[in-house]
Design a protein around this motif. Structure first.
Motif, PDB file in Angstrom:
ATOM      1  N   ILE A  78     -14.923  23.178  36.418  1.00  0.00           N
ATOM      2  CA  ILE A  78     -13.632  23.442  35.770  1.00  0.00           C
ATOM      3  C   ILE A  78     -12.732  24.287  36.674  1.00  0.00           C
ATOM      4  CG2 ILE A  78     -14.502  23.096  33.431  1.00  0.00           C
ATOM      5  CD1 ILE A  78     -14.647  26.065  33.049  1.00  0.00           C
ATOM      6  N   ALA A  79     -13.319  25.063  37.599  1.00  0.00           N
ATOM      7  CA  ALA A  79     -12.482  25.753  38.586  1.00  0.00           C
ATOM      8  C   ALA A  79     -11.776  24.730  39.471  1.00  0.00           C
ATOM      9  CB  ALA A  79     -13.329  26.703  39.435  1.00  0.00           C
ATOM     10  N   ASN A  80     -12.480  23.662  39.841  1.00  0.00           N
ATOM     11  CA  ASN A  80     -11.846  22.585  40.611  1.00  0.00           C
ATOM     12  C   ASN A  80     -10.750  21.907  39.802  1.00  0.00           C
ATOM     13  OD1 ASN A  80     -13.504  23.011  42.819  1.00  0.00           O
ATOM     14  ND2 ASN A  80     -15.014  21.489  42.197  1.00  0.00           N
ATOM     15  N   LEU A  81     -11.010  21.684  38.516  1.00  0.00           N
ATOM     16  CA  LEU A  81      -9.993  21.060  37.659  1.00  0.00           C
ATOM     17  C   LEU A  81      -8.780  21.976  37.505  1.00  0.00           C
ATOM     18  CD1 LEU A  81     -12.237  19.506  34.853  1.00  0.00           C
ATOM     19  CD2 LEU A  81     -10.997  18.289  36.660  1.00  0.00           C
ATOM     20  N   ALA A  82      -9.015  23.283  37.436  1.00  0.00           N
ATOM     21  CA  ALA A  82      -7.898  24.222  37.334  1.00  0.00           C
ATOM     22  C   ALA A  82      -7.030  24.159  38.578  1.00  0.00           C
ATOM     23  CB  ALA A  82      -8.422  25.641  37.123  1.00  0.00           C
ATOM     24  N   ALA A  83      -7.666  23.998  39.760  1.00  0.00           N
ATOM     25  CA  ALA A  83      -6.891  23.895  40.995  1.00  0.00           C
ATOM     26  C   ALA A  83      -6.013  22.652  40.992  1.00  0.00           C
ATOM     27  CB  ALA A  83      -7.839  23.866  42.195  1.00  0.00           C
ATOM     28  N   ALA A  84      -6.504  21.581  40.383  1.00  0.00           N
ATOM     29  CA  ALA A  84      -5.753  20.323  40.387  1.00  0.00           C
ATOM     30  C   ALA A  84      -4.750  20.227  39.243  1.00  0.00           C
ATOM     31  CB  ALA A  84      -6.728  19.138  40.301  1.00  0.00           C
ATOM     32  N   LEU A  85      -5.097  20.752  38.062  1.00  0.00           N
ATOM     33  CA  LEU A  85      -4.302  20.479  36.861  1.00  0.00           C
ATOM     34  C   LEU A  85      -3.633  21.719  36.278  1.00  0.00           C
ATOM     35  CD1 LEU A  85      -6.873  18.090  35.127  1.00  0.00           C
ATOM     36  CD2 LEU A  85      -4.845  17.438  36.448  1.00  0.00           C
ATOM     37  N   ASP A  86      -4.144  22.915  36.545  1.00  0.00           N
ATOM     38  CA  ASP A  86      -3.567  24.172  36.075  1.00  0.00           C
ATOM     39  C   ASP A  86      -3.301  24.176  34.570  1.00  0.00           C
ATOM     40  OD1 ASP A  86      -2.593  26.764  36.352  1.00  0.00           O
ATOM     41  OD2 ASP A  86      -0.530  26.078  36.631  1.00  0.00           O
ATOM     42  N   PRO A  87      -4.332  23.919  33.743  1.00  0.00           N
ATOM     43  CA  PRO A  87      -4.116  23.958  32.297  1.00  0.00           C
ATOM     44  C   PRO A  87      -4.129  25.383  31.765  1.00  0.00           C
ATOM     45  CG  PRO A  87      -6.402  23.504  32.733  1.00  0.00           C
ATOM     46  CD  PRO A  87      -5.722  23.599  34.087  1.00  0.00           C
ATOM     47  N   SER A  88      -3.710  25.534  30.526  1.00  0.00           N
ATOM     48  CA  SER A  88      -3.782  26.847  29.888  1.00  0.00           C
ATOM     49  C   SER A  88      -5.102  27.040  29.161  1.00  0.00           C
ATOM     50  CB  SER A  88      -2.629  27.005  28.890  1.00  0.00           C
ATOM     51  OG  SER A  88      -2.665  25.974  27.910  1.00  0.00           O
ATOM     52  N   CYS A  89      -5.814  25.940  28.905  1.00  0.00           N
ATOM     53  CA  CYS A  89      -7.036  26.041  28.118  1.00  0.00           C
ATOM     54  C   CYS A  89      -8.002  24.920  28.484  1.00  0.00           C
ATOM     55  CB  CYS A  89      -6.699  25.966  26.626  1.00  0.00           C
ATOM     56  SG  CYS A  89      -8.124  25.963  25.518  1.00  0.00           S
ATOM     57  N   PHE A  90      -9.282  25.266  28.598  1.00  0.00           N
ATOM     58  CA  PHE A  90     -10.358  24.290  28.682  1.00  0.00           C
ATOM     59  C   PHE A  90     -11.136  24.340  27.370  1.00  0.00           C
ATOM     60  CE2 PHE A  90      -9.693  25.114  33.225  1.00  0.00           C
ATOM     61  CZ  PHE A  90      -9.739  23.828  33.747  1.00  0.00           C
ATOM     62  N   VAL A  91     -11.309  23.182  26.749  1.00  0.00           N
ATOM     63  CA  VAL A  91     -12.139  23.077  25.552  1.00  0.00           C
ATOM     64  C   VAL A  91     -13.427  22.375  25.957  1.00  0.00           C
ATOM     65  CG1 VAL A  91     -12.367  22.113  23.240  1.00  0.00           C
ATOM     66  CG2 VAL A  91     -10.183  23.060  23.977  1.00  0.00           C
ATOM     67  N   ILE A  92     -14.563  22.998  25.678  1.00  0.00           N
ATOM     68  CA  ILE A  92     -15.866  22.454  26.054  1.00  0.00           C
ATOM     69  C   ILE A  92     -16.531  21.886  24.805  1.00  0.00           C
ATOM     70  CG2 ILE A  92     -18.046  22.897  27.212  1.00  0.00           C
ATOM     71  CD1 ILE A  92     -15.500  23.467  28.903  1.00  0.00           C
ATOM     72  N   GLY A  93     -16.768  20.574  24.823  1.00  0.00           N
ATOM     73  CA  GLY A  93     -17.385  19.907  23.686  1.00  0.00           C
ATOM     74  C   GLY A  93     -18.605  19.119  24.099  1.00  0.00           C
ATOM     75  N   GLY A  94     -19.051  18.230  23.224  1.00  0.00           N
ATOM     76  CA  GLY A  94     -20.247  17.446  23.488  1.00  0.00           C
ATOM     77  C   GLY A  94     -21.497  18.150  23.003  1.00  0.00           C
ATOM     78  N   GLY A  95     -22.608  17.417  22.961  1.00  0.00           N
ATOM     79  CA  GLY A  95     -23.835  17.945  22.394  1.00  0.00           C
ATOM     80  C   GLY A  95     -24.366  19.182  23.080  1.00  0.00           C
ATOM     81  N   VAL A  96     -24.207  19.286  24.403  1.00  0.00           N
ATOM     82  CA  VAL A  96     -24.745  20.437  25.132  1.00  0.00           C
ATOM     83  C   VAL A  96     -24.012  21.723  24.748  1.00  0.00           C
ATOM     84  CG1 VAL A  96     -25.292  21.363  27.427  1.00  0.00           C
ATOM     85  CG2 VAL A  96     -25.395  18.910  27.027  1.00  0.00           C
TER      86      VAL A  96
END
Length: 379
Positions: A279-297
């Motif tokens: 998600i640090a890599n995704l932040a570098a590319a997309l710069d969102p304000s929030c990451f929501v973590i879902g799924g069974g894990v």
């Protein structure tokens, strides 16, 4: 069929749904406040539910997913029967489908589904013809992200990225109330970003994909390898499964971690750290304000999320000199995709109702003109 009768035998019936024509108040998303059906199609089940405009599930039913060797029509039959069963007790104005696969940018065709026999399948048209109401088709991660943005952990966020950790990793991007699907509809396949060149082989054909290090499969693989090697740290889980390594599952690892099993805690920390790197890599590319973590894990809660936050902060580019995105666990659980699909379908219902209203207005206009002409001729 009620929620308590899940998986019961479904009997064929005519495929025509009831609708009502009364005009409803608009929701904040400018959609009619009418009940719609959301459907979540996975590798093992099809879950369908009637959802109101506030995201409340009024009723849900489910059936096993037909074997992937069967024809796509078998899956369509299952979807149709579930929707018709719900329509016996609810007015259904539109149907939204979240499919585990690639859906084209027009949200009409399933280009590829790994667990089902869909290859460039015109699912929207096939079901619209059978159900006689508007049908919307989207990727299941997109529908889950929409559900969390509207009613869950992502409320109030204008730039949101959802990461779903299940068997693999799925994802979705929302910006200013719109799902970013990409040119061809297949954006958000975060799980196949390469994080370890030459790393573990992925079923996609590449090596070192993110989901090979942070997913349910990765968690179980590591636990089973330690158990197979009869590592001293694995004695607890070996005893729990009676020596049958094939019985080691993700939920069992989470359960033992909550009970303090050191190996299971460490494995979840490893998965969490890899999650933070990604998600640090995704932040570098997309710069969102929030990451929501879902799924069974994500059911592991802070056993997973806490190490993910730590790793995210350590690997975030420009750390210390930029605002840091919030990382939150999804709130809607396994029903997020179903709720999101139903809500997206409500937007389709709005366009359908407007089109019908315009057709009715044109018809009435023509009738008035004909009446005026007849009166003029009679004079």
């Amino acid at each position: 069929m009620s929620a308590g009768r899940e998986g019961a035998r479904l009997t064929p019936r005519p495929t025509v749904l009831r609708t009502v024509g009364t005009r409803e108040r608009r929701s904040p998303q400018s959609a009619p406040r009418v009940p719609t059906v959301g459907i979540d199609i996975g590798g093992t089940k099809v879950m369908a539910g009637v959802v109101d405009a506030d995201g409340r599930i009024l009723e849900k039913v489910r059936a096993e997913t037909p074997d992937k060797s069967k024809s796509p029509k078998v899956v369509e039959d299952t979807i149709t029967e579930l929707v018709l069963d719900l329509s016996d007790r609810h007015d259904v104005h539109a149907v939204g489908i979240g499919a585990a696969g690639w859906v084209d940018a027009d949200r009409s065709r399933v280009l590829f589904a790994p667990h089902l026999a869909w290859r460039d399948e015109p699912l929207k048209d096939a079901l619209t013809a059978r159900l006689a109401v508007p049908v919307m088709v989207d990727n299941d991660a997109n529908t889950a992200a929409w559900g969390e943005w509207r009613f869950g952990a992502g409320r109030g966020e204008d730039h949101l990225v959802m990461v779903t950790l299940g068997t693999g990793i799925g994802g979705a991007i929302l910006e200013n109330g719109r799902v970013k699907r990409g040119k061809y509809g297949v954006a958000g396949e975060f799980g196949h970003m390469q994080v370890v060149p030459g790393g573990h082989r992925c079923p996609c054909g590449n090596r070192g994909c993110w989901e090979q290090y942070s997913s349910g499969n990765a968690l179980v693989r590591e636990a089973r390898e330690l158990a197979a090697a009869e590592s001293p740290v694995a004695y607890g889980i070996i005893d729990r499964v009676g020596g049958d390594i094939g019985e080691i599952t993700g939920p069992l690892i989470t359960e033992l971690a909550r009970q303090g099993d050191a190996m299971c805690v460490e494995l979840l920390e490893d998965i969490g750290r890899w999650l933070g790197v990604g998600i640090a890599n995704l932040a570098a590319a997309l710069d969102p304000s929030c990451f929501v973590i879902g799924g069974g894990v994500s059911a592991a809660d802070e056993l997973l999320i806490a190490p993910a936050r730590d790793a995210f902060r350590r690997h975030l580019t420009g750390r210390g000199y930029r605002p840091e995105a919030r990382i939150a666990k999804a709130q809607l659980g396994p029903e997020a995709g179903m709720v999101g699909a139903a809500d997206l379908a409500r937007l389709v219902a709005r366009r359908f109702r407007r089109a019908n209203r315009r057709r009715l207005e044109r018809y009435e206009m023509y009738e008035r003109a004909a009446d005026n002409l007849r009166r003029a001729v009679g004079q």
